[in-house]
Design a protein around this motif. Structure first.
Motif, PDB file in Angstrom:
ATOM      1  N   PRO A 302       0.794  -1.234   0.000  1.00 10.53           N
ATOM      2  CA  PRO A 302       0.000   0.000   0.000  1.00 10.53           C
ATOM      3  C   PRO A 302       0.827   1.285   0.000  1.00 10.53           C
ATOM      4  CG  PRO A 302      -0.033  -1.009   2.167  1.00 10.53           C
ATOM      5  CD  PRO A 302       0.663  -1.976   1.262  1.00 10.53           C
ATOM      6  N   SER A 303       2.078   1.207   0.486  1.00 12.57           N
ATOM      7  CA  SER A 303       2.927   2.405   0.506  1.00 12.57           C
ATOM      8  C   SER A 303       3.549   2.612  -0.868  1.00 12.57           C
ATOM      9  CB  SER A 303       4.028   2.263   1.560  1.00 12.57           C
ATOM     10  OG  SER A 303       3.480   2.305   2.858  1.00 12.57           O
ATOM     11  N   ILE A 304       2.980   3.548  -1.635  1.00 12.53           N
ATOM     12  CA  ILE A 304       3.489   3.858  -2.968  1.00 12.53           C
ATOM     13  C   ILE A 304       3.715   5.362  -3.071  1.00 12.53           C
ATOM     14  CG2 ILE A 304       2.448   1.864  -4.114  1.00 12.53           C
ATOM     15  CD1 ILE A 304       0.125   3.648  -4.958  1.00 12.53           C
ATOM     16  N   HIS A 305       4.632   5.755  -3.944  1.00 11.16           N
ATOM     17  CA  HIS A 305       4.959   7.182  -4.085  1.00 11.16           C
ATOM     18  C   HIS A 305       3.953   7.904  -4.981  1.00 11.16           C
ATOM     19  CE1 HIS A 305       7.532  10.592  -3.531  1.00 11.16           C
ATOM     20  NE2 HIS A 305       7.671  10.777  -4.838  1.00 11.16           N
ATOM     21  N   LYS A 306       3.171   7.135  -5.719  1.00 13.71           N
ATOM     22  CA  LYS A 306       2.150   7.738  -6.575  1.00 13.71           C
ATOM     23  C   LYS A 306       1.168   8.547  -5.718  1.00 13.71           C
ATOM     24  CE  LYS A 306       0.494   5.174  -9.911  1.00 13.71           C
ATOM     25  NZ  LYS A 306       0.730   5.867 -11.198  1.00 13.71           N
TER      26      LYS A 306
END
Length: 366
Positions: A302-306
């Motif tokens: 779930p941790s994305i830079h988007k």
């Protein structure tokens, strides 16, 4: 916080947070006389630790385990085994902004609602780093299983749209590539797919498959504590798991009875065999002596830079980009976690089986 204890006869209790001083586990119910050293445990921890590949978080942790109790002169003593792994590379400042908002796909909001407070540094107790303690305990469980002739083979079945070809299955490949896939060609295709996901600041999920061999028939409890139910509980307790299936799994819903039933035969040696294994080695919640086959579906990291949409504690709608160090896919590192939870469950149920019949009790006490 309750819910950190697993097992009945062979029982573990994990503790620690992602950015605390350390994580660890206490194992109770381990028999005396088992050869055990820190290296036995370290081999499994090295398969889980971060920073090992271009597809895992760059957070560097040695994850060196230390045995605090329960082992003397290389043997278990029968007393509680306490294991500790120190955190050495925390960057809690990466998470300061998170204290004021809720990350999509994380347990931030639910922890706040339950406790009115949360450790926002990497998710605290809800972080995947908690599984370090499970893997340490699972290594001990696997030592026990090895003495009982039970083996567990676990690997990445698929990542995103890329699935292994079973005709190219090569167990030696599992830890020769970064993705724990027993198919070199599939591993290359999955790596190319993941690089595209990273470039687009996104992530991927996948499926882990686990095969247990050597487990005797008759292991498991009927009704509410069936072997598949407890294995399902064990696997679902891994944070990112969204589905578990055994044998033919969900496919069974579209099969006829004649297709799904496993037909019995006696071979030329007079030993019982099955023509198929759609049951996945478990019937009526009890092992049937054939390989247990289970699969666990993992959601994308779930941790994305988007840029994502969420809300903050001030009641505002906001957009965020999650900072910090994160895996574009957690599946390869989760392989050993699945294996560990399966091992812990099987040891607990094998020990319980001894008390299910008088002949086994007499044999154990003779």
């Amino acid at each position: 916080m309750s819910g950190s204890i697993f097992g009945k006869v062979f029982q573990i209790s994990t503790w620690g947070e992602s950015h605390g001083k350390a994580l660890g586990v206490v194992i109770d119910g381990c028999p005396a006389g088992i050869s055990l050293c820190e290296e036995d445990i370290q081999k499994d921890l090295d398969k889980r630790k971060p920073g090992n590949s271009p597809f895992s978080t760059p957070r560097k942790e040695d994850d060196r385990v230390e045995i605090l109790s329960g082992v003397f002169e290389g043997k278990t003593t029968g007393t509680p085994i306490s294991l500790i792994v120190h955190n050495t590379n925390q960057r809690s400042s990466d998470y300061t902004e998170i204290s004021r908002l809720y990350r999509p796909g994380h347990a931030d909001y639910t922890y706040d609602q339950k406790y009115g407070f949360r450790d926002y540094r990497g998710g605290g107790r809800s972080s995947g780093r908690e599984t370090t303690a499970r893997v340490a305990a699972g290594a001990v469980a696997k030592k026990i299983l090895s003495e009982l002739g039970v083996s567990i083979l676990t690997y990445t079945l698929s990542i995103g749209p890329v699935q292994i070809d079973k005709t190219k299955f090569d167990a030696d490949q599992i830890y020769k590539n970064f993705l724990a896939m027993p198919d070199a060609d599939a591993a290359q295709k999955a790596a190319e797919f993941l690089m595209k996901q990273k470039e687009s600041e996104d992530s991927s999920g996948g499926i882990v498959e686990c095969v247990v061999t050597g487990l005797p028939a008759g292991v498991g409890e009927p009704v509410f504590e069936k072997l598949d139910a407890m294995l399902g509980k064990a696997i679902f307790s891994i944070g990112a798991v969204k589905g578990v299936e055994f044998g033919s799994g969900f496919k069974a819903s579209s099969m006829s009875g004649s297709e799904n039933n496993d037909f019995y035969r006696f071979d030329e040696k007079g030993e019982l065999t099955k023509l198929t294994n759609n049951s996945g080695g478990i019937l009526g919640g009890i092992s049937d002596g054939f390989p247990i086959i289970l699969r666990a579906a993992f959601k994308p990291t779930p941790s994305i830079h988007k840029t994502q949409k969420t809300v903050n504690k001030q009641g505002e709608n906001i957009d965020i980009q999650v900072e910090g160090r994160h895996d574009p896919v957690i599946v390869p590192r989760a392989v050993i976690v699945v294996e560990s939870m399966v091992a812990l469950t099987l040891v607990d149920y094998l020990f319980q089986r001894v008390f299910s019949r008088m002949d086994l009790i007499k044999k154990a006490l003779s």
